[in-house]
Enzyme design. Structure first.
Site, short mmCIF file in Angstrom:
data_model
loop_
_atom_site.label_atom_id
_atom_site.label_comp_id
_atom_site.label_asym_id
_atom_site.label_seq_id
_atom_site.Cartn_x
_atom_site.Cartn_y
_atom_site.Cartn_z
N HIS A 1 0.39 -6.83 17.76
CA HIS A 1 -0.61 -7.89 17.88
C HIS A 1 -1.47 -7.68 19.13
O HIS A 1 -0.98 -7.18 20.14
CB HIS A 1 0.06 -9.26 18.05
N LYS B 1 0.83 -1.21 0.00
CA LYS B 1 0.00 0.00 0.00
C LYS B 1 0.87 1.26 0.00
O LYS B 1 0.57 2.22 -0.71
CB LYS B 1 -0.94 -0.01 1.21
#
Length: 123
Positions: free
Chosen positions: A109, A63
């Site tokens: 995470h 991206k």
């Protein structure tokens, strides 16, 4: 320095876990480079988290480059390693960037999600 691109991606760890249960070897060969596979955790409980982080990281790099994963950039063109400190680092294979660039990546995470953010600077 000037910012060339910014990318971010979030992946559900459970989704990756389900893929690994169905077809672990095929998925790993498709997504991870040989060096990344050497870092693949021995502990089954950490495998989905590891792959989800790499998946999100590679999506975020794509991206930031403005290409996405597809015809111009493949999964294995992006390699996410780590320094001795554990800090993730990005290496692009096959000179996917022309010029002098620095790629910064952060991977995080939770119990459910893996997220990666990438900033590419042009020197």
């Amino acid at each position: 320095m000037m910012i060339y691109g910014i990318g971010i991606d979030v992946v559900r760890i459970k989704r990756i876990e389900e893929i690994l249960i169905r077809n672990e070897e095929h998925f790993l060969k498709k997504i991870l480079t040989e060096k990344e596979r050497q870092l693949y955790p021995k502990e089954r409980m950490k495998r989905a988290e590891f792959v989800a982080g790499r998946f999100a990281g590679k999506e975020a790099v794509a991206k930031a480059l403005g290409t996405g994963i597809g015809s111009k950039l493949k999964w294995k063109d992006i390699e996410i390693g780590r320094l001795a400190s554990g800090q993730p680092i990005v290496k692009l294979n096959d000179d996917k960037l022309v010029g002098d660039f620095t790629i910064h990546i952060s991977i995080s995470h939770t119990d459910d999600l893996a997220m990666a953010k990438v900033i590419i600077e042009q020197k």
